[in-house]
Design an enzyme around this catalytic site. Structure first.
Site, mmCIF file in Angstrom:
data_model
loop_
_atom_site.group_PDB
_atom_site.id
_atom_site.type_symbol
_atom_site.label_atom_id
_atom_site.label_comp_id
_atom_site.label_asym_id
_atom_site.label_seq_id
_atom_site.Cartn_x
_atom_site.Cartn_y
_atom_site.Cartn_z
ATOM 1 N N CYS A 185 0.870 -0.946 0.043
ATOM 2 C CA CYS A 185 -0.005 0.046 0.082
ATOM 3 C C CYS A 185 0.829 1.303 0.191
ATOM 4 O O CYS A 185 1.621 1.245 1.012
ATOM 5 C CB CYS A 185 -0.857 -0.126 1.447
ATOM 6 S SG CYS A 185 -1.709 1.455 1.473
ATOM 7 N N CYS A 244 -0.473 3.727 -6.673
ATOM 8 C CA CYS A 244 -1.481 3.046 -5.832
ATOM 9 C C CYS A 244 -1.941 1.897 -6.207
ATOM 10 O O CYS A 244 -2.001 1.804 -7.254
ATOM 11 C CB CYS A 244 -2.686 4.166 -5.691
ATOM 12 S SG CYS A 244 -4.156 3.303 -4.780
HETATM 13 N N1 DGL Z 1 -4.071 0.951 -2.422
HETATM 14 C C1 DGL Z 1 -3.532 1.616 -1.489
HETATM 15 C C2 DGL Z 1 -2.491 2.506 -2.104
HETATM 16 O O1 DGL Z 1 -1.403 1.884 -2.532
HETATM 17 C C3 DGL Z 1 -4.513 2.610 -0.742
HETATM 18 C C4 DGL Z 1 -5.744 3.210 -1.451
HETATM 19 C C5 DGL Z 1 -6.652 3.961 -0.655
HETATM 20 O O2 DGL Z 1 -7.378 2.971 0.153
HETATM 21 O O3 DGL Z 1 -6.958 5.168 -0.883
HETATM 22 O O4 DGL Z 1 -2.252 3.695 -1.617
#
Ligand code: DGL
Length: 266
Positions: free
Chosen positions: A79, A189
């Protein structure tokens, strides 16, 4: 008892706010199929991208404490938002290796043979400035164009990629980015690779970089160097957990990973 065998065969914990981290997890399973893996989707706190730094640190601590109880040998922060907001505060609090996606991929991104690099990421990741600062540590001359994408995670988690309104949102955000004329654009993301089919309607697919491939290679090398690879000869087990909505998680995951058993609610 041989302790090294015990540690090597312990599971690796992955986490993300939802299905996004599966873009990393699926590549990891292909690369190191014998590893035992746990995956935590913190769906109760979705989206991470509009949470405060303090909130993101407390979610990360909760998940790492949970993994610690499961005796993981390493944790993969699949993440970007958590890597940007929480990693620095938690990195020395646990007795296992922690791999954050941004910090692990920054060097390789800084070595791309280009001058202009766009970054699409969540509002919290962009606000932190961590992509820029990490890349500039290695290549201060690279021109970086960070841009936050406000609704993209919700589009993916609701499996709304085919909704015309959502396609317009993605097209309009991409249009803003393209004004900077970046040679490559990082999908900063882990949810965004789910939108690649939409994005590549409007510009070439090879313009986008999904850092998951770099990240997984980095982790595999590091586990090897630290003699932490699993020594099983059979496929490793997997167990998935979510903090809310296990059924929706299974549906939204489909594009990247077939979740066979409904995740356990924690
Ligand atoms: N998928 C996550 C990232 O790589 C978080 C996305 C979210 O929940 O806003 O930042």
């Amino acid at each position: 008892m041989n302790t090294s065998i015990t540690i090597n065969n312990n599971p690796i914990g992955f986490f993300d706010s939802g299905v996004g981290g599966l873009t990393v997890y699926s590549k990891f399973r292909n690369k190191l199929p014998n590893e035992n893996c746990l995956y935590f989707g913190d769906t109760k706190h979705l989206p991470y991208g509009n949470k405060t730094k303090e909130e993101l640190i407390s979610y990360a601590r909760f998940i790492l404490d949970f993994f610690e109880k499961q005796q993981v040998k390493a944790v993969i922060i699949a993440c970007n938002t958590s890597s940007s907001a929480a990693y620095d505060s938690i990195k020395d609090s646990y007795g296992f290796k922690i791999y954050p996606i941004i910090q692990s991929c920054a060097k390789i991104l800084s070595e791309l043979p280009i001058k202009r690099l766009g970054i699409f990421a969540t509002p919290a990741t962009i606000k932190s400035g961590v992509y820029e600062s990490e890349i500039k540590k290695y290549n201060p001359d690279m021109l970086i164009y960070p841009q936050s994408c406000h609704n993209w995670v919700d589009i993916v988690e609701s499996n709304g990629q085919n909704n015309p309104e959502n396609i317009k949102i993605v097209q309009s955000d991409l249009g803003m980015m393209l004004k900077n004329n970046p040679e490559k654009i990082v999908l900063g993301c882990t949810h965004y690779p789910y939108l690649l089919d939409i994005l590549s309607k409007f510009t070439s697919r090879d313009r986008f970089i999904d850092p998951a491939e770099y990240f997984v290679n980095y982790i595999a090398e590091d586990l090897k160097e630290n003699k932490l690879l699993n020594n099983n000869t059979q496929a490793g087990y997997e167990k998935m957990y979510v903090s809310a909505n296990p059924e929706q998680f299974k549906i939204a995951a489909k594009m990247f990973y077939e979740v066979k058993e409904l995740p356990e609610l924690v």
